[in-house]
Design a protein around this motif. Structure first.
Motif, PDB file in Angstrom:
ATOM      1  N   ASP A   5      27.268  38.886 -68.157  1.00 52.21           N
ATOM      2  CA  ASP A   5      26.046  38.954 -68.969  1.00 52.21           C
ATOM      3  C   ASP A   5      25.703  40.399 -69.302  1.00 52.21           C
ATOM      4  O   ASP A   5      25.978  41.328 -68.535  1.00 52.21           O
ATOM      5  N   VAL A   6      25.102  40.569 -70.473  1.00 43.99           N
ATOM      6  CA  VAL A   6      24.849  41.899 -71.022  1.00 43.99           C
ATOM      7  C   VAL A   6      23.936  42.724 -70.116  1.00 43.99           C
ATOM      8  O   VAL A   6      24.184  43.914 -69.881  1.00 43.99           O
ATOM      9  N   THR A  11      22.873  47.296 -66.485  1.00 38.65           N
ATOM     10  CA  THR A  11      22.414  47.827 -65.201  1.00 38.65           C
ATOM     11  C   THR A  11      23.511  48.629 -64.512  1.00 38.65           C
ATOM     12  O   THR A  11      23.267  49.710 -63.964  1.00 38.65           O
ATOM     13  N   LEU A  12      24.742  48.118 -64.536  1.00 33.89           N
ATOM     14  CA  LEU A  12      25.871  48.835 -63.941  1.00 33.89           C
ATOM     15  C   LEU A  12      26.055  50.196 -64.599  1.00 33.89           C
ATOM     16  O   LEU A  12      26.243  51.218 -63.923  1.00 33.89           O
ATOM     17  N   ILE A  13      25.982  50.241 -65.917  1.00 32.92           N
ATOM     18  CA  ILE A  13      26.121  51.497 -66.659  1.00 32.92           C
ATOM     19  C   ILE A  13      25.013  52.467 -66.256  1.00 32.92           C
ATOM     20  O   ILE A  13      25.251  53.667 -66.032  1.00 32.92           O
ATOM     21  N   ALA A  14      23.781  51.966 -66.163  1.00 32.53           N
ATOM     22  CA  ALA A  14      22.637  52.828 -65.823  1.00 32.53           C
ATOM     23  C   ALA A  14      22.776  53.411 -64.427  1.00 32.53           C
ATOM     24  O   ALA A  14      22.468  54.588 -64.203  1.00 32.53           O
ATOM     25  N   VAL A  15      23.255  52.615 -63.466  1.00 27.73           N
ATOM     26  CA  VAL A  15      23.427  53.107 -62.096  1.00 27.73           C
ATOM     27  C   VAL A  15      24.414  54.267 -62.071  1.00 27.73           C
ATOM     28  O   VAL A  15      24.194  55.291 -61.414  1.00 27.73           O
ATOM     29  N   LEU A  16      25.513  54.145 -62.810  1.00 24.34           N
ATOM     30  CA  LEU A  16      26.527  55.195 -62.827  1.00 24.34           C
ATOM     31  C   LEU A  16      26.077  56.399 -63.643  1.00 24.34           C
ATOM     32  O   LEU A  16      26.306  57.552 -63.259  1.00 24.34           O
ATOM     33  N   LEU A  68      34.375  49.965 -67.576  1.00 28.94           N
ATOM     34  CA  LEU A  68      33.233  50.709 -68.081  1.00 28.94           C
ATOM     35  C   LEU A  68      33.227  50.883 -69.602  1.00 28.94           C
ATOM     36  O   LEU A  68      32.198  50.673 -70.252  1.00 28.94           O
ATOM     37  N   ASP A  69      34.357  51.253 -70.202  1.00 25.91           N
ATOM     38  CA  ASP A  69      34.385  51.450 -71.654  1.00 25.91           C
ATOM     39  C   ASP A  69      34.065  50.159 -72.387  1.00 25.91           C
ATOM     40  O   ASP A  69      33.300  50.154 -73.360  1.00 25.91           O
ATOM     41  N   ASP A  70      34.655  49.040 -71.928  1.00 28.62           N
ATOM     42  CA  ASP A  70      34.369  47.747 -72.556  1.00 28.62           C
ATOM     43  C   ASP A  70      32.904  47.365 -72.356  1.00 28.62           C
ATOM     44  O   ASP A  70      32.269  46.804 -73.258  1.00 28.62           O
ATOM     45  N   ALA A  71      32.362  47.674 -71.174  1.00 24.07           N
ATOM     46  CA  ALA A  71      30.956  47.343 -70.897  1.00 24.07           C
ATOM     47  C   ALA A  71      30.033  48.094 -71.854  1.00 24.07           C
ATOM     48  O   ALA A  71      29.076  47.514 -72.398  1.00 24.07           O
ATOM     49  N   ARG A  72      30.319  49.367 -72.084  1.00 22.62           N
ATOM     50  CA  ARG A  72      29.493  50.144 -73.023  1.00 22.62           C
ATOM     51  C   ARG A  72      29.584  49.559 -74.431  1.00 22.62           C
ATOM     52  O   ARG A  72      28.580  49.480 -75.155  1.00 22.62           O
ATOM     53  N   THR A  73      30.782  49.152 -74.830  1.00 16.89           N
ATOM     54  CA  THR A  73      30.956  48.569 -76.158  1.00 16.89           C
ATOM     55  C   THR A  73      30.186  47.265 -76.282  1.00 16.89           C
ATOM     56  O   THR A  73      29.520  47.002 -77.300  1.00 16.89           O
ATOM     57  N   ILE A  74      30.260  46.427 -75.255  1.00 20.32           N
ATOM     58  CA  ILE A  74      29.561  45.137 -75.279  1.00 20.32           C
ATOM     59  C   ILE A  74      28.052  45.342 -75.390  1.00 20.32           C
ATOM     60  O   ILE A  74      27.377  44.698 -76.211  1.00 20.32           O
ATOM     61  N   VAL A  75      27.508  46.237 -74.577  1.00 19.98           N
ATOM     62  CA  VAL A  75      26.069  46.488 -74.602  1.00 19.98           C
ATOM     63  C   VAL A  75      25.649  47.063 -75.948  1.00 19.98           C
ATOM     64  O   VAL A  75      24.629  46.661 -76.527  1.00 19.98           O
ATOM     65  N   ASP A  76      26.436  47.995 -76.487  1.00 15.09           N
ATOM     66  CA  ASP A  76      26.099  48.615 -77.765  1.00 15.09           C
ATOM     67  C   ASP A  76      26.138  47.597 -78.896  1.00 15.09           C
ATOM     68  O   ASP A  76      25.241  47.558 -79.752  1.00 15.09           O
ATOM     69  N   LEU A  77      27.165  46.750 -78.913  1.00 16.41           N
ATOM     70  CA  LEU A  77      27.267  45.721 -79.957  1.00 16.41           C
ATOM     71  C   LEU A  77      26.106  44.736 -79.859  1.00 16.41           C
ATOM     72  O   LEU A  77      25.536  44.315 -80.873  1.00 16.41           O
TER      73      LEU A  77
END
Length: 306
Positions: A5-6, A11-16, A68-77
């Motif tokens: 889930d987005v 949240t994972l991105i923000a923690v890092l 991480l890179d895919d997670a950033r792309t998913i959140v941004d999209l």
């Protein structure tokens, strides 16, 4: 099928990005327990740990680095698609100024989301000292500003984002005795902290001299962390490296300051009002206001007991 889930990825991105659960919670406007729960739920879904505790910091596992890179792309999209669906017909230009109390990356994120929601709006943004920005408001050179003021400068029309108790600070490895001339770290000639703090040293007959000046928050914090002298910062900056300067506790308490949104006098245009709403909804921090109220009561009690 594994479902990511987005919001858990966000949240994972923000923690890092912010170096831990506490700062991630502040950035996301969530409780620390909510952040921990989202990370735990994500780890349960993928079936393996995603974060490794390294001293006081959290670092990614090998799986997380791959994700991480895919997670950033998913959140941004996701955010772009949501903004398109919610986009308005609002148009106009807003000239906005901010001091450095708001992290530049956080401010850029706020403005980016606002622009996606209101593609017809134009934002002219500048970073400067609070005093300069207040003068620019008075002259009409900018439409609104995020600035820091003391109690006596606070207006009824200001929107308070957070309040903070000023503290004397130093590096955890440095001790600066009041028997010697105390080296001070300043924000430069436009530093209004000096008018609040240096008279307290004068009244206590503590010798002092400016040893380092920087125009930016990052510069002042770096100088304090390097042990170059004693500075004045909000209590929100205290951590394992920047600590309260003990001789400062014997002085009268420094004042509370407020980070506010202020507009030019008169009717606020619709596009400016929408930007104020976006800023306050993302940056207002009731927890910081509550914290400083508690600190203020404690300081009053200590002063009374003395």
């Amino acid at each position: 099928m594994l479902h990511l889930d987005v919001e858990s990825l966000r949240t994972l991105i923000a923690v890092l990005d912010h170096g831990g659960m506490t700062r991630a919670a502040e950035h996301l406007h969530l409780s620390q327990s909510a952040v921990s729960w989202k990370i735990k739920r994500l780890e349960e879904r993928v079936g393996r740990p995603l974060l490794i505790r390294d001293g006081h910091r959290l670092r990614p596992t090998r799986d997380t680095r791959a994700l991480l890179d895919d997670a950033r792309t998913i959140v941004d999209l996701h955010d772009r698609a949501a903004a398109r669906l919610a986009s308005s017909e609002l148009t106009g230009t807003v000239k906005l100024g901010s001091n450095e109390e708001v992290d530049a990356s956080r401010m850029a994120a706020v403005l980016g989301r606002f622009k996606r929601t209101h593609p017809g709006a134009v934002i002219e943004f500048v970073i400067d000292h609070s005093a300069h920005l207040d003068d620019a408001l008075a002259s009409g050179a900018i439409d609104l500003a995020i600035i820091q003021v003391s109690d006596d400068q606070l207006l009824d029309t200001d929107t308070v984002l957070w309040s903070d108790q000023l503290r004397w600070v130093a590096c955890c490895e440095s001790t600066f005795s009041t028997d010697d001339v105390v080296p001070l770290i300043s924000f430069g000639e436009h530093c209004f902290y000096r008018t609040l703090s240096e008279p307290l040293l004068d009244d206590a007959d503590i010798g002092h001299a400016v040893a380092f000046s920087a125009s930016s928050m990052n510069g002042v914090r770096a100088a304090v962390e390097a042990g170059l002298g004693v500075g004045v910062l909000g209590s929100r900056y205290l951590d394992d490296t920047i600590i309260a300067w003990l001789p400062g506790d014997a002085l009268p308490p420094l004042p509370i300051v407020h980070q506010i949104v202020r507009t030019v006098p008169g009717e606020t245009p619709e596009v400016a009002a929408a930007l104020i709403d976006a800023i306050t909804s993302e940056l207002i921090d009731p927890a910081a206001t509550q914290h400083v109220s508690t600190s203020s009561r404690r300081a009053e009690t200590q002063t009374t007991n003395c």
